[in-house]
Design a protein around this motif. Structure first.
Motif, PDB file in Angstrom:
ATOM      1  N   GLU A 130      36.224 -11.842  16.007  1.00 54.06           N
ATOM      2  CA  GLU A 130      35.816 -12.544  17.506  1.00 54.06           C
ATOM      3  C   GLU A 130      36.218 -12.701  18.428  1.00 54.06           C
ATOM      4  OE1 GLU A 130      32.768 -15.822  14.208  1.00 54.06           O
ATOM      5  OE2 GLU A 130      35.766 -15.910  14.622  1.00 54.06           O
ATOM      6  N   GLU A 131      38.142 -12.511  18.080  1.00 57.33           N
ATOM      7  CA  GLU A 131      38.649 -12.575  18.927  1.00 57.33           C
ATOM      8  C   GLU A 131      38.616 -11.544  20.067  1.00 57.33           C
ATOM      9  OE1 GLU A 131      42.455 -12.841  16.772  1.00 57.33           O
ATOM     10  OE2 GLU A 131      42.587 -15.128  16.562  1.00 57.33           O
ATOM     11  N   ARG A 132      38.518 -10.171  19.934  1.00 54.94           N
ATOM     12  CA  ARG A 132      38.318  -9.563  19.682  1.00 54.94           C
ATOM     13  C   ARG A 132      37.079  -9.244  20.550  1.00 54.94           C
ATOM     14  NH1 ARG A 132      38.237  -4.044  16.193  1.00 54.94           N
ATOM     15  NH2 ARG A 132      40.206  -4.954  16.082  1.00 54.94           N
ATOM     16  N   LEU A 133      36.173  -9.748  20.517  1.00 57.56           N
ATOM     17  CA  LEU A 133      34.797  -9.594  21.287  1.00 57.56           C
ATOM     18  C   LEU A 133      34.602 -11.001  22.083  1.00 57.56           C
ATOM     19  CD1 LEU A 133      31.698  -8.911  20.921  1.00 57.56           C
ATOM     20  CD2 LEU A 133      31.277 -11.190  19.878  1.00 57.56           C
ATOM     21  N   ALA A 134      35.772 -12.287  22.113  1.00 60.14           N
ATOM     22  CA  ALA A 134      35.701 -12.889  23.193  1.00 60.14           C
ATOM     23  C   ALA A 134      36.114 -12.192  24.145  1.00 60.14           C
ATOM     24  CB  ALA A 134      36.308 -14.021  22.794  1.00 60.14           C
ATOM     25  N   ARG A 135      37.302 -11.052  24.276  1.00 57.63           N
ATOM     26  CA  ARG A 135      38.271 -10.290  24.864  1.00 57.63           C
ATOM     27  C   ARG A 135      37.178  -9.325  25.575  1.00 57.63           C
ATOM     28  NH1 ARG A 135      41.804 -10.773  21.127  1.00 57.63           N
ATOM     29  NH2 ARG A 135      41.898  -8.419  20.776  1.00 57.63           N
ATOM     30  N   VAL A 136      36.624  -8.893  24.989  1.00 52.49           N
ATOM     31  CA  VAL A 136      35.577  -7.885  24.809  1.00 52.49           C
ATOM     32  C   VAL A 136      34.540  -8.632  25.898  1.00 52.49           C
ATOM     33  CG1 VAL A 136      33.983  -5.874  24.875  1.00 52.49           C
ATOM     34  CG2 VAL A 136      36.170  -6.139  23.529  1.00 52.49           C
ATOM     35  N   GLN A 137      34.065  -9.176  25.811  1.00 53.89           N
ATOM     36  CA  GLN A 137      33.209  -9.294  26.478  1.00 53.89           C
ATOM     37  C   GLN A 137      33.746  -9.939  27.838  1.00 53.89           C
ATOM     38  OE1 GLN A 137      31.720 -12.846  23.507  1.00 53.89           O
ATOM     39  NE2 GLN A 137      29.834 -11.877  23.310  1.00 53.89           N
ATOM     40  N   SER A 138      35.089 -11.076  27.890  1.00 53.54           N
ATOM     41  CA  SER A 138      35.626 -11.038  29.446  1.00 53.54           C
ATOM     42  C   SER A 138      35.359 -10.153  29.856  1.00 53.54           C
ATOM     43  CB  SER A 138      36.482 -12.377  29.255  1.00 53.54           C
ATOM     44  OG  SER A 138      37.503 -12.344  30.374  1.00 53.54           O
ATOM     45  N   ASP A 139      36.105  -8.854  29.659  1.00 53.05           N
ATOM     46  CA  ASP A 139      36.447  -7.858  30.622  1.00 53.05           C
ATOM     47  C   ASP A 139      35.252  -7.520  31.015  1.00 53.05           C
ATOM     48  OD1 ASP A 139      38.829  -8.322  30.318  1.00 53.05           O
ATOM     49  OD2 ASP A 139      38.994  -6.855  28.193  1.00 53.05           O
ATOM     50  N   THR A 143      33.995  -6.814  34.520  1.00 50.76           N
ATOM     51  CA  THR A 143      34.325  -6.003  35.217  1.00 50.76           C
ATOM     52  C   THR A 143      33.224  -4.954  36.129  1.00 50.76           C
ATOM     53  OG1 THR A 143      33.963  -4.530  33.352  1.00 50.76           O
ATOM     54  CG2 THR A 143      36.938  -5.070  34.192  1.00 50.76           C
ATOM     55  N   ARG A 144      31.811  -5.865  35.733  1.00 51.90           N
ATOM     56  CA  ARG A 144      30.452  -5.299  35.773  1.00 51.90           C
ATOM     57  C   ARG A 144      30.582  -5.185  36.822  1.00 51.90           C
ATOM     58  NH1 ARG A 144      26.271  -6.668  32.154  1.00 51.90           N
ATOM     59  NH2 ARG A 144      27.740  -8.124  30.928  1.00 51.90           N
ATOM     60  N   ALA A 145      30.754  -5.325  38.018  1.00 54.39           N
ATOM     61  CA  ALA A 145      30.426  -5.583  39.407  1.00 54.39           C
ATOM     62  C   ALA A 145      31.544  -3.976  39.698  1.00 54.39           C
ATOM     63  CB  ALA A 145      31.104  -6.725  39.999  1.00 54.39           C
ATOM     64  N   GLU A 146      32.556  -3.482  39.626  1.00 49.51           N
ATOM     65  CA  GLU A 146      32.904  -2.632  40.387  1.00 49.51           C
ATOM     66  C   GLU A 146      32.831  -1.651  39.223  1.00 49.51           C
ATOM     67  OE1 GLU A 146      37.481  -3.871  39.667  1.00 49.51           O
ATOM     68  OE2 GLU A 146      36.744  -5.883  40.526  1.00 49.51           O
ATOM     69  N   ALA A 147      32.640  -2.133  37.837  1.00 47.83           N
ATOM     70  CA  ALA A 147      32.394  -0.401  36.993  1.00 47.83           C
ATOM     71  C   ALA A 147      30.994   0.354  37.697  1.00 47.83           C
ATOM     72  CB  ALA A 147      31.951  -0.328  35.593  1.00 47.83           C
ATOM     73  N   ASP A 148      30.783   1.905  37.752  1.00 43.92           N
ATOM     74  CA  ASP A 148      29.484   2.447  36.911  1.00 43.92           C
ATOM     75  C   ASP A 148      28.877   2.220  36.224  1.00 43.92           C
ATOM     76  OD1 ASP A 148      29.469   4.258  35.657  1.00 43.92           O
ATOM     77  OD2 ASP A 148      31.235   5.444  37.176  1.00 43.92           O
ATOM     78  N   ARG A 149      27.167   2.732  36.083  1.00 41.73           N
ATOM     79  CA  ARG A 149      26.783   1.932  35.052  1.00 41.73           C
ATOM     80  C   ARG A 149      27.070   2.489  33.827  1.00 41.73           C
ATOM     81  NH1 ARG A 149      20.914   5.665  35.932  1.00 41.73           N
ATOM     82  NH2 ARG A 149      22.552   7.949  36.790  1.00 41.73           N
ATOM     83  N   TYR A 150      27.681   3.725  33.569  1.00 41.33           N
ATOM     84  CA  TYR A 150      28.237   4.496  33.007  1.00 41.33           C
ATOM     85  C   TYR A 150      29.100   4.254  31.739  1.00 41.33           C
ATOM     86  CZ  TYR A 150      24.800   8.032  34.198  1.00 41.33           C
ATOM     87  OH  TYR A 150      23.494   9.079  34.292  1.00 41.33           O
ATOM     88  N   ALA A 151      30.098   3.181  32.582  1.00 40.30           N
ATOM     89  CA  ALA A 151      31.079   2.627  32.374  1.00 40.30           C
ATOM     90  C   ALA A 151      30.322   1.276  31.381  1.00 40.30           C
ATOM     91  CB  ALA A 151      32.327   2.177  33.430  1.00 40.30           C
ATOM     92  N   SER A 152      29.100  -0.050  32.913  1.00 34.73           N
ATOM     93  CA  SER A 152      28.878  -0.544  31.785  1.00 34.73           C
ATOM     94  C   SER A 152      28.314  -0.305  30.624  1.00 34.73           C
ATOM     95  CB  SER A 152      28.736  -1.243  33.305  1.00 34.73           C
ATOM     96  OG  SER A 152      29.435  -1.465  34.337  1.00 34.73           O
ATOM     97  N   LEU A 154      28.600   1.537  28.122  1.00 33.50           N
ATOM     98  CA  LEU A 154      30.082   1.606  27.322  1.00 33.50           C
ATOM     99  C   LEU A 154      30.396   0.571  26.942  1.00 33.50           C
ATOM    100  CD1 LEU A 154      31.040   3.658  25.131  1.00 33.50           C
ATOM    101  CD2 LEU A 154      33.424   3.882  27.498  1.00 33.50           C
ATOM    102  N   GLN A 155      30.652  -0.365  27.630  1.00 32.38           N
ATOM    103  CA  GLN A 155      31.505  -1.997  27.377  1.00 32.38           C
ATOM    104  C   GLN A 155      30.575  -2.442  26.872  1.00 32.38           C
ATOM    105  OE1 GLN A 155      32.484  -2.799  31.151  1.00 32.38           O
ATOM    106  NE2 GLN A 155      34.640  -2.363  30.997  1.00 32.38           N
ATOM    107  N   ARG A 156      29.225  -2.248  27.295  1.00 35.03           N
ATOM    108  CA  ARG A 156      27.995  -2.924  26.258  1.00 35.03           C
ATOM    109  C   ARG A 156      27.984  -2.316  25.076  1.00 35.03           C
ATOM    110  NH1 ARG A 156      22.906  -2.219  24.940  1.00 35.03           N
ATOM    111  NH2 ARG A 156      22.784  -0.410  25.632  1.00 35.03           N
ATOM    112  N   HIS A 157      27.884  -1.074  24.549  1.00 39.18           N
ATOM    113  CA  HIS A 157      27.493  -0.753  23.556  1.00 39.18           C
ATOM    114  C   HIS A 157      28.987  -1.606  22.883  1.00 39.18           C
ATOM    115  CE1 HIS A 157      27.808   2.279  20.083  1.00 39.18           C
ATOM    116  NE2 HIS A 157      29.171   2.863  20.315  1.00 39.18           N
ATOM    117  N   GLY A 158      30.556  -1.395  22.993  1.00 41.92           N
ATOM    118  CA  GLY A 158      31.577  -1.805  22.534  1.00 41.92           C
ATOM    119  C   GLY A 158      31.004  -3.690  22.029  1.00 41.92           C
TER     120      GLY A 158
END
Length: 222
Positions: A130-139, A143-152, A154-158
Motif C-alpha cells: 500500500e505504501e508502494r502503491l501510494a508512491r507509484v500513483q503519485s509518480d 509524470t503523466r503529462a510528460e511521459a509518452d503513451r508507452y511509458a504511461s 507501463l506505469q499504469r500496468h505497475g
C-alpha cells in the motif's frame, strides 16, 4: 535486506523438511517455488548446498542406482540442526519476512507456521505494498503529462499489478481470520511434467573442488 542466498537456504530447508531429495528433484522444486523470474542454475544451487553441509544443516547420502542407470545419486536430508534452524527462521516475522525476495518462499511454507505469524506477515506485506502503491500513483499523476503513451501504459500496468496483489492479500487475511483454507479456492493441480532426458545428464552431487559455472551474468539465471 535479505540476501537471495539466504532465501534459497530457507527454501532448501523447507523442501527437505518435507522429504529427502536428490539434486535434480530439489532444483526442480526450487524453480517452481521461486517462479519464472528467477531460475536457479546448478552453479548457484550447489555452492549453497556446500555451505549448508558445512554448517551441518543438511547431510548427504549416496544412493545405489538401479542397474539400468549405473550412476550414483546424492540424496540430501535435513539434520536436526537444520530442522531447528528452519523453525527459527519461520518464526521470525520482522520486515524481512515480507520483502519481495523472501515473501513468496515464506508463504509457500505457511502451513508450518501459526495463525498469528501468518497474519503478521500478510498484514506487513499488504502495508508495504500500500505504501508502494501510494508512491507509484503519485509518480504516475506527476509524470503523466510528460511521459509518452508507452511509458504511461507501463506505469499504469505497475499500479494495477500492485492493486491486484493488495486485493489478494486482503482476501487471504480475511480467510485466515475466518478459518478458511486458501487452497479451497484453487483448482486441482495438473499432472507433473515428465522428466526431461537432458536433465538426467545434469549433476546430482556436489563437485568438491570445481563448482559448476553459472551460465550468464545474473546470479540464479541459466
Amino acid at each position: 535486506m535479505v540476501r537471495r542466498g539466504e532465501t534459497t537456504e530457507l527454501a532448501v530447508l523447507g523442501l527437505l523438511d518435507e522429504s529427502p531429495m536428490h539434486g535434480y528433484e530439489l532444483r526442480k522444486r526450487l524453480n517452481l517455488m521461486l517462479g519464472w523470474g528467477r531460475v536457479l542454475s546448478y552453479g548457484s544451487l550447489y555452492p549453497t548446498l556446500k555451505k549448508m553441509l558445512r554448517a551441518s544443516l543438511i547431510e548427504e547420502e549416496v544412493v545405489t542406482p538401479p542397474p539400468a542407470t549405473r550412476r550414483q545419486r546424492i540424496v540430501y536430508r535435513l539434520t536436526d540442526t537444520g530442522r531447528e534452524e528452519f523453525a527459527r527462521l519461520m518464526a521470525e516475522v520482522g520486515p524481512h519476512a515480507w520483502e519481495d525476495d523472501s515473501f513468496g518462499v515464506r508463504f509457500a511454507f505457511f502451513s508450518r507456521t501459526d495463525l498469528e505469524s501468518r497474519l503478521r506477515v500478510l498484514e506487513g506485506r499488504r502495508t508495504r505494498l500500500e505504501e508502494r502503491l501510494a508512491r507509484v500513483q503519485s509518480d504516475l499523476d506527476r509524470t503523466r503529462a510528460e511521459a509518452d503513451r508507452y511509458a504511461s501504459e507501463l506505469q499504469r500496468h505497475g499500479v494495477e499489478s500492485v492493486e491486484r496483489e493488495v486485493r489478494w492479500l486482503s482476501d487471504l487475511i480475511t480467510a485466515e481470520r475466518n478459518g478458511t483454507a486458501p487452497g479451497d479456492r484453487a483448482g486441482p493441480s495438473g499432472p507433473q511434467d515428465p522428466q526431461d532426458p537432458q536433465d538426467q545428464n545434469e549433476p546430482d552431487q556436489i563437485q568438491p573442488d570445481h563448482p559448476m559455472p553459472v551460465s550468464g551474468r545474473r546470479e540464479g539465471s541459466e
